[in-house]
Structures are given as C-alpha cells and as structure tokens.
Scaffold this motif. Structure first.
Motif, short mmCIF file in Angstrom:
data_model
loop_
_atom_site.label_atom_id
_atom_site.label_comp_id
_atom_site.label_asym_id
_atom_site.label_seq_id
_atom_site.Cartn_x
_atom_site.Cartn_y
_atom_site.Cartn_z
N LEU A 105 -2.38 0.08 -9.78
CA LEU A 105 -1.05 -0.24 -9.31
C LEU A 105 -0.22 -0.87 -10.43
O LEU A 105 0.93 -0.47 -10.67
CB LEU A 105 -1.13 -1.20 -8.12
N ALA A 106 -0.79 -1.83 -11.13
CA ALA A 106 -0.07 -2.49 -12.22
C ALA A 106 0.27 -1.52 -13.34
O ALA A 106 1.36 -1.57 -13.93
CB ALA A 106 -0.89 -3.66 -12.76
N THR A 107 -0.65 -0.59 -13.64
CA THR A 107 -0.42 0.40 -14.68
C THR A 107 0.72 1.34 -14.31
O THR A 107 1.59 1.65 -15.15
CB THR A 107 -1.70 1.22 -14.93
N LEU A 108 0.76 1.79 -13.06
CA LEU A 108 1.83 2.67 -12.61
C LEU A 108 3.18 1.97 -12.69
O LEU A 108 4.18 2.56 -13.12
CB LEU A 108 1.56 3.14 -11.18
N ILE A 109 3.24 0.72 -12.25
CA ILE A 109 4.50 -0.01 -12.28
C ILE A 109 4.97 -0.18 -13.73
O ILE A 109 6.15 0.04 -14.05
CB ILE A 109 4.36 -1.36 -11.56
N ALA A 110 4.05 -0.54 -14.63
CA ALA A 110 4.43 -0.71 -16.04
C ALA A 110 4.94 0.59 -16.64
O ALA A 110 5.87 0.59 -17.47
CB ALA A 110 3.22 -1.23 -16.82
N ALA A 111 4.36 1.73 -16.25
CA ALA A 111 4.72 3.01 -16.83
C ALA A 111 5.99 3.61 -16.22
O ALA A 111 6.74 4.31 -16.92
CB ALA A 111 3.56 4.00 -16.65
N LEU A 112 6.25 3.34 -14.95
CA LEU A 112 7.31 4.06 -14.23
C LEU A 112 8.54 3.22 -13.93
O LEU A 112 9.57 3.78 -13.55
CB LEU A 112 6.76 4.62 -12.92
N VAL A 113 8.45 1.91 -14.06
CA VAL A 113 9.55 1.03 -13.65
C VAL A 113 10.02 0.21 -14.84
O VAL A 113 9.22 -0.49 -15.48
CB VAL A 113 9.10 0.09 -12.51
N GLU A 119 0.83 -1.21 0.00
CA GLU A 119 0.00 0.00 0.00
C GLU A 119 0.87 1.26 0.00
O GLU A 119 0.54 2.25 -0.67
CB GLU A 119 -0.94 -0.04 1.20
N ASP A 120 1.99 1.23 0.72
CA ASP A 120 2.91 2.36 0.69
C ASP A 120 3.57 2.50 -0.68
O ASP A 120 3.80 3.61 -1.17
CB ASP A 120 3.98 2.22 1.78
N ILE A 121 3.88 1.37 -1.31
CA ILE A 121 4.42 1.40 -2.67
C ILE A 121 3.45 2.11 -3.61
O ILE A 121 3.85 2.96 -4.42
CB ILE A 121 4.70 -0.04 -3.15
N TYR A 122 2.17 1.78 -3.51
CA TYR A 122 1.17 2.44 -4.35
C TYR A 122 1.17 3.95 -4.13
O TYR A 122 1.13 4.73 -5.08
CB TYR A 122 -0.21 1.85 -4.06
N ARG A 123 1.20 4.38 -2.87
CA ARG A 123 1.20 5.82 -2.57
C ARG A 123 2.43 6.52 -3.17
O ARG A 123 2.32 7.60 -3.75
CB ARG A 123 1.16 6.02 -1.05
N ASP A 130 -5.37 -2.91 0.12
CA ASP A 130 -6.31 -1.80 0.03
C ASP A 130 -5.83 -0.81 -1.04
O ASP A 130 -5.64 0.38 -0.77
CB ASP A 130 -6.45 -1.12 1.39
N VAL A 131 -5.60 -1.31 -2.24
CA VAL A 131 -5.17 -0.47 -3.37
C VAL A 131 -5.89 -0.96 -4.61
O VAL A 131 -6.27 -2.13 -4.70
CB VAL A 131 -3.64 -0.55 -3.60
N PRO A 132 -6.10 -0.08 -5.60
CA PRO A 132 -6.70 -0.51 -6.86
C PRO A 132 -5.68 -1.30 -7.68
O PRO A 132 -4.69 -0.75 -8.16
CB PRO A 132 -7.09 0.80 -7.55
N ALA A 133 -5.90 -2.60 -7.83
CA ALA A 133 -4.90 -3.48 -8.44
C ALA A 133 -4.54 -3.07 -9.87
O ALA A 133 -3.36 -3.07 -10.25
CB ALA A 133 -5.40 -4.92 -8.41
N ALA A 134 -5.53 -2.71 -10.65
CA ALA A 134 -5.26 -2.35 -12.04
C ALA A 134 -4.43 -1.06 -12.11
O ALA A 134 -3.51 -0.95 -12.93
CB ALA A 134 -6.57 -2.18 -12.81
N ALA A 152 3.01 -6.32 -9.18
CA ALA A 152 1.97 -6.05 -10.18
C ALA A 152 1.25 -7.33 -10.58
O ALA A 152 0.03 -7.35 -10.76
CB ALA A 152 2.59 -5.37 -11.39
N ARG A 153 2.01 -8.42 -10.73
CA ARG A 153 1.38 -9.69 -11.10
C ARG A 153 0.54 -10.27 -9.95
O ARG A 153 -0.52 -10.83 -10.18
CB ARG A 153 2.47 -10.70 -11.51
N ARG A 154 1.03 -10.09 -8.71
CA ARG A 154 0.33 -10.67 -7.56
C ARG A 154 -0.90 -9.87 -7.15
O ARG A 154 -1.81 -10.40 -6.53
CB ARG A 154 1.27 -10.70 -6.35
N SER A 155 -0.90 -8.57 -7.43
CA SER A 155 -1.88 -7.67 -6.82
C SER A 155 -3.32 -8.07 -7.13
O SER A 155 -4.21 -7.91 -6.29
CB SER A 155 -1.62 -6.23 -7.26
#
Length: 263
Positions: free
Chosen positions: A251-259, A193-197, A245-249, A235-238
């Motif tokens: 979270l995965a989109t942010l990781i794909a775009a930023l990492v 959840e902190d990663i998402y923030r 308590d994070v929106p899984a989709a 991102a795969r596990r989420s």
C-alpha cells in the motif's frame, strides 16, 4: 470520453442477490439523471470491471448514490424512489422491504439507498435541499462533473432469472479521491481497503482505459490535493494498524509511486 465496461454478476447467496437487485433498481430509477454510484458498490463494480489478479471483490448490498444539489432540491429522485416502493427513513436514506426473499421465521430483507450531494468546502456535513436533509461528501463534485465509466451489468439471480442494466460510476482516480477523503474523515478500515484495491487498478491499467490519471502531477489542487494528504498519511499509519486487511508495505509503495507529494 465514453468508457463502458461489461461485467457479469452471479448471486450465490441472498446477500449477492440483494446487491444486484439494489444496483438494478437504482440504475433504472436514475437512468436519465446525472448520478454516480459511490461507496462500496463503486469499488466492487470497478474491481469487477478492471480485475486485478489476487485482489478479491468486497460486496455490499447498500447503495450510495451521488447526485447534484440541484437534483436533490428538485425532489425527482425522492418521488421516483417512493413510486418504486421505497420509504424515506430519513432525509436522504430509503429502504424497500423484499418479502419474497424472506426466510421462514427470519427478518424481511430490505434494499437500502442513501443519496449524497457534493460538499464544496471539503467537509462532511448535512445540507437541506427541497425541504430534505442530505449528507454532503467531499470529492463528489468533480466526479459528477466528469464523464462516468458506465458499467453494463448482466446479473443472474439465485432462481436463474437474469437482470440487464447499466450504472455509472466515477473514473477510477476520482473514485480514489472520494474514498481517500472518506478515510480522512472517519478512518474506517473498509475505506483503506477500498483505497488499496483502487490503487492496484490504477497501477495495472493504462490511464486511457480507466478515465485518466492526474494524482501524480504537481502541484495538486482542490480535492486531489486533500486526497493526496490523506493518502500519504494512510501510508504512514498502515504499518501501525492491525485491523487493515491489506499488505501495508505494498500500500505504501503504491501511494509513493502514484500520488504526488504535497508541501
């Protein structure tokens, strides 16, 4: 690079007051040393300093402070904590009771501080320095080597009293690296959840305002590479973790775009 942000923290419950007082005390005790506030307080401070619409701050009263192995071995912070009324409950953990905040018939609240040192082999483990055992955390070394973001805090207590202090935290991306490596080790929901923030902050603010961005670059190396592996696995596990308590989709989109991708 000198990045400073001003925040106002207002205690509306005893838990808030403990959180603010913990920060103020460790900020005073370590003001002249190379220290970074990490853990949950790090994320809460960064999200307060770089707010994201619709994203709530998770408060915690405990303090995790990252220090160098040399500082740990010197015993300087250990002695200062003792001088401020803290008791060493283990090698790197300290508590201080606050009887003035106790409710009649209830337990005496405590401030709690954990000191952590860098792990240079990418693993969480215990190391001894200066005759005391310290938990070593991956990702902390680059955060201590880089300039911090300094958070200037104005805190208002329940009785109206004010505290003014400053605390250093890692840059937002290095905070993300620390959290990603922690998640990879213990798979705890609060780390995800902190990663998402932190990802939302990185997505919203220009790189120059948050201390830079390099996780999108390739090839990634060292702790950034390890963090990227854990982030893409998250991102795969989420989508399969119901306790997050994070929106899984999102979270995965942010990781794909930023990492950046590894391998």
């Amino acid at each position: 690079m000198d990045i400073r942000r001003r925040v106002e923290l207002v205690a509306t419950a005893y838990a808030d007051e403990l959180s603010i007082r913990s920060l103020a005390e460790i900020g005073t005790i370590t003001a002249d040393q190379n220290v970074r506030i990490i853990g949950g307080q790090m994320t809460a401070l960064l999200l307060t300093a770089f707010p994201v619409p619709g994203i709530a701050v998770r408060r915690t009263r405990d303090i995790d402070a990252g220090i160098t192995a040399e500082l740990a071995g010197s015993g300087v912070i250990h002695q200062r904590l003792l001088d401020h009324g803290y008791a060493a409950t283990s090698g790197n953990s300290y508590t201080r009771p606050l009887p003035d905040l106790a409710v009649a018939g209830g337990p005496v609240p405590e401030l709690a501080v954990d000191l952590l040192i860098p792990s240079l082999d990418g693993r969480f483990r215990s190391q001894e320095h200066g005759g005391r055992a310290f938990d070593a955390a991956p990702g902390l070394a680059p955060a201590l080597a880089a300039d911090p973001i300094v958070i200037d805090v104005g805190g208002r207590m329940l009785n109206g009293a004010r505290l003014e202090f400053s605390v250093p935290v890692p840059t937002v991306e290095l905070a993300l690296v620390i959290k990603a490596l922690a998640y990879g080790s213990r798979l705890q929901a609060r780390d995800a959840e902190d990663i998402y923030r932190l990802l939302e902050i990185i997505n919203l603010y220009p790189a120059g305002e948050i201390g830079g961005r390099r996780l999108h670059e390739t090839p990634l190396r060292a702790s950034r590479r390890d963090a990227a592996v854990h982030l893409h696995e998250l991102a795969r596990r989420s989508r399969r973790r119901s306790d997050l308590d994070v929106p899984a989709a999102r979270l995965a989109t942010l990781i794909a775009a930023l990492v950046g991708r590894v391998g």
